[in-house]
Design a protein around this motif. Structure first.
Motif, PDB file in Angstrom:
ATOM      1  N   ARG A  68       0.541  -1.256   0.283  1.00  0.00           N
ATOM      2  CA  ARG A  68      -0.065  -0.483  -0.088  1.00  0.00           C
ATOM      3  C   ARG A  68       0.743   1.265  -0.009  1.00  0.00           C
ATOM      4  O   ARG A  68       0.303   2.144  -0.917  1.00  0.00           O
ATOM      5  CB  ARG A  68      -0.837  -0.292   1.539  1.00  0.00           C
ATOM      6  N   GLU A  69       2.090   1.502   0.810  1.00  0.00           N
ATOM      7  CA  GLU A  69       2.647   2.384   0.964  1.00  0.00           C
ATOM      8  C   GLU A  69       4.078   2.552  -0.018  1.00  0.00           C
ATOM      9  O   GLU A  69       4.047   3.837  -0.238  1.00  0.00           O
ATOM     10  CB  GLU A  69       3.889   2.363   2.456  1.00  0.00           C
ATOM     11  N   GLY A  70       3.275   1.886  -1.156  1.00  0.00           N
ATOM     12  CA  GLY A  70       4.147   1.567  -2.284  1.00  0.00           C
ATOM     13  C   GLY A  70       6.059   1.614  -2.331  1.00  0.00           C
ATOM     14  O   GLY A  70       6.020   2.378  -3.672  1.00  0.00           O
ATOM     15  N   ILE A  71       6.476   0.444  -1.739  1.00  0.00           N
ATOM     16  CA  ILE A  71       7.954   1.014  -1.263  1.00  0.00           C
ATOM     17  C   ILE A  71       8.489   0.477  -1.513  1.00  0.00           C
ATOM     18  O   ILE A  71      10.144  -0.302  -1.516  1.00  0.00           O
ATOM     19  CB  ILE A  71       8.268   1.431   0.439  1.00  0.00           C
ATOM     20  N   ALA A  72       7.853  -1.527  -1.641  1.00  0.00           N
ATOM     21  CA  ALA A  72       8.346  -2.620  -2.365  1.00  0.00           C
ATOM     22  C   ALA A  72       8.954  -2.097  -4.122  1.00  0.00           C
ATOM     23  O   ALA A  72       8.295  -1.664  -4.556  1.00  0.00           O
ATOM     24  CB  ALA A  72       7.423  -3.631  -2.267  1.00  0.00           C
ATOM     25  N   ASP A  73      10.682  -2.453  -3.928  1.00  0.00           N
ATOM     26  CA  ASP A  73      10.649  -2.832  -4.715  1.00  0.00           C
ATOM     27  C   ASP A  73      10.666  -3.890  -6.202  1.00  0.00           C
ATOM     28  O   ASP A  73      10.245  -3.883  -7.537  1.00  0.00           O
ATOM     29  CB  ASP A  73      12.373  -2.654  -5.572  1.00  0.00           C
ATOM     30  N   GLU A  74      10.450  -5.020  -5.391  1.00  0.00           N
ATOM     31  CA  GLU A  74       9.943  -6.054  -5.926  1.00  0.00           C
ATOM     32  C   GLU A  74       8.994  -7.367  -5.711  1.00  0.00           C
ATOM     33  O   GLU A  74       9.483  -7.510  -4.157  1.00  0.00           O
ATOM     34  CB  GLU A  74      11.386  -6.754  -6.541  1.00  0.00           C
ATOM     35  N   LEU A  75       8.582  -8.386  -6.052  1.00  0.00           N
ATOM     36  CA  LEU A  75       7.756  -9.664  -5.126  1.00  0.00           C
ATOM     37  C   LEU A  75       8.167 -10.359  -6.144  1.00  0.00           C
ATOM     38  O   LEU A  75       7.722 -10.848  -6.660  1.00  0.00           O
ATOM     39  CB  LEU A  75       5.907  -8.882  -5.165  1.00  0.00           C
ATOM     40  N   GLN A  76       8.063 -11.938  -4.751  1.00  0.00           N
ATOM     41  CA  GLN A  76       8.709 -12.917  -5.436  1.00  0.00           C
ATOM     42  C   GLN A  76       7.370 -13.922  -4.625  1.00  0.00           C
ATOM     43  O   GLN A  76       7.540 -14.021  -3.623  1.00  0.00           O
ATOM     44  CB  GLN A  76      10.045 -13.291  -5.088  1.00  0.00           C
ATOM     45  N   LEU A  77       6.450 -14.344  -6.042  1.00  0.00           N
ATOM     46  CA  LEU A  77       5.281 -14.948  -4.707  1.00  0.00           C
ATOM     47  C   LEU A  77       5.056 -16.782  -5.290  1.00  0.00           C
ATOM     48  O   LEU A  77       5.270 -15.976  -6.622  1.00  0.00           O
ATOM     49  CB  LEU A  77       3.781 -14.149  -5.546  1.00  0.00           C
ATOM     50  N   VAL A  78       5.786 -17.307  -4.158  1.00  0.00           N
ATOM     51  CA  VAL A  78       6.213 -18.908  -4.881  1.00  0.00           C
ATOM     52  C   VAL A  78       4.511 -19.166  -4.977  1.00  0.00           C
ATOM     53  O   VAL A  78       3.227 -18.801  -4.109  1.00  0.00           O
ATOM     54  CB  VAL A  78       6.390 -19.649  -4.076  1.00  0.00           C
ATOM     55  N   ILE A  79       3.243 -19.937  -5.538  1.00  0.00           N
ATOM     56  CA  ILE A  79       2.061 -20.550  -5.489  1.00  0.00           C
ATOM     57  C   ILE A  79       1.781 -21.937  -5.166  1.00  0.00           C
ATOM     58  O   ILE A  79       2.832 -23.057  -5.941  1.00  0.00           O
ATOM     59  CB  ILE A  79       1.389 -20.096  -7.038  1.00  0.00           C
ATOM     60  N   ALA A  80       1.807 -22.904  -4.404  1.00  0.00           N
ATOM     61  CA  ALA A  80       1.977 -24.031  -3.846  1.00  0.00           C
ATOM     62  C   ALA A  80       0.675 -24.220  -4.674  1.00  0.00           C
ATOM     63  O   ALA A  80      -0.963 -24.449  -4.683  1.00  0.00           O
ATOM     64  CB  ALA A  80       2.098 -23.873  -2.511  1.00  0.00           C
ATOM     65  N   PRO A  81       0.906 -26.072  -5.249  1.00  0.00           N
ATOM     66  CA  PRO A  81      -0.635 -26.935  -6.022  1.00  0.00           C
ATOM     67  C   PRO A  81      -1.498 -27.142  -4.528  1.00  0.00           C
ATOM     68  O   PRO A  81      -1.756 -28.170  -5.067  1.00  0.00           O
ATOM     69  CB  PRO A  81       0.125 -27.631  -6.282  1.00  0.00           C
ATOM     70  N   PHE A  82      -2.493 -25.876  -3.981  1.00  0.00           N
ATOM     71  CA  PHE A  82      -3.364 -26.711  -3.227  1.00  0.00           C
ATOM     72  C   PHE A  82      -3.941 -25.449  -2.907  1.00  0.00           C
ATOM     73  O   PHE A  82      -3.800 -24.335  -2.819  1.00  0.00           O
ATOM     74  CB  PHE A  82      -3.215 -27.321  -2.302  1.00  0.00           C
ATOM     75  N   PHE A  83      -5.052 -25.212  -2.261  1.00  0.00           N
ATOM     76  CA  PHE A  83      -6.559 -24.887  -1.644  1.00  0.00           C
ATOM     77  C   PHE A  83      -5.866 -25.559  -0.151  1.00  0.00           C
ATOM     78  O   PHE A  83      -5.930 -25.848   0.203  1.00  0.00           O
ATOM     79  CB  PHE A  83      -7.856 -25.130  -2.389  1.00  0.00           C
ATOM     80  N   VAL A  84      -6.699 -24.001   0.163  1.00  0.00           N
ATOM     81  CA  VAL A  84      -6.204 -24.035   2.213  1.00  0.00           C
ATOM     82  C   VAL A  84      -8.576 -23.740   2.095  1.00  0.00           C
ATOM     83  O   VAL A  84      -8.575 -24.422   2.766  1.00  0.00           O
ATOM     84  CB  VAL A  84      -5.559 -22.438   2.738  1.00  0.00           C
TER      85      VAL A  84
END
Ligand code: NAP
Length: 253
Positions: A166-182
């Protein structure tokens, strides 16, 4: 003051959850991906998690690989990055691995009004840093920069990621998607609701994707400082080699 290069690192289920509602920690990723996260830690000057993650996951937040530790030491750095958290309650168990694992500096940010109480709760387990009465991630990042942190890795949880985004201060997002649902509505989500800088008309830049065993890594560039392509990019004059990436925390680490 130039803020550190900030990498948000996270693993979520296909339906966008970081964890289940249950007290038991959920392993999102796989061994190869945990090694990738370890490399990202090794490249960082500081690692930050929210107080809830300290309480719930009890992460050690250390570089696990002996080779990576030795390389850091040869470069004149501590074996693992500085550990950082933020709290308003000060509810951080002194016996938690955040404080006890590794001979590493620990910083605890908090609202100014709570600082005396939290400092007396934590004693000499950590350096308590008082910011304004409403702690923003920008202020945290600025203070870290003044302490010499050039690269900050943020390992969650969702409330922390939400504020950096929200504050717009991150340079990079490394997002891993795991193969299941919660599939549990009260389980913690990757981010909370709110106004984010990236919308359908102002889209984030997808810098890279990579399959890692049964998970996929999505790397989003959130600032101009984040180059496309090679996940471990050249930042602040320090070169990171090609075949590496990273994100969240191994619950066993
Ligand atoms: N899958 C993954 O990659 C991953 C990674 C990390 C965590 N997780 C999961 O995420 C969950 C925790 O996430 P979460 O969103 O509930 O919590 P969180 O972001 O880890 O921590 C939130 C807490 O941090 C403190 N805090 C955050 N912003 C603050 C501010 N501006 N000022 C003062 N204090 C502040 C508050 O602590 P106080 O309450 O002490 O005031 C708040 O309750 C856990 O289930 C964990 O397992 C998953």
């Amino acid at each position: 003051m130039t803020l550190p290069y900030i990498v948000l690192s996270c693993a979520m289920s296909i339906d966008g959850y970081l964890d289940t509602e249950a007290p038991r920690r959920l392993a999102m990723s796989n061994a190869e991906d945990f090694d990738r996260v370890d490399q990202l830690r090794a490249e960082s000057d500081a690692i930050m998690v929210g107080a809830s993650t300290v309480r719930r996951d009890d992460p050690r937040l250390l570089v696990r690989s002996a080779d990576r530790q030795l390389k850091r030491i040869a470069d004149g750095r501590s074996a693992s990055p500085v550990k950082v958290t933020v709290t308003a309650t000060g509810d951080l168990p002194a016996a938690s691995s955040f404080f006890t694992a590794g001979d590493i500096d620990k910083l605890v940010y908090c609202p100014r009004g709570e600082a005396p109480r939290i400092a007396s709760l934590l004693g000499d387990h950590a350096t308590v840093v008082a910011l304004s009465d409403l702690v923003t991630m920008h202020d945290v990042a600025e203070d870290l920069a003044q302490r010499g942190v050039k690269r900050l890795m943020v390992e969650g949880g969702g409330r922390l990621h939400t504020q950096f985004l929200r504050e717009g201060i991150a340079d990079e997002l490394q997002l891993v998607i795991a193969p299941f649902f919660v599939g549990e509505s009260r389980a913690p989500r990757f981010v909370e609701a709110g106004a984010f800088p990236w919308t359908a008309t102002r889209r984030a830049r997808l810098a890279d994707t990579r399959r890692i065993g049964d998970v996929v890594l999505l790397r989003y560039a959130l600032s101009e400082r984040c180059p496309s392509g090679t996940p471990f990019s050249h930042v602040d004059g320090r070169t990171a080699a090609g075949d590496r990436v990273s994100a969240h925390d191994d619950p066993t680490a």
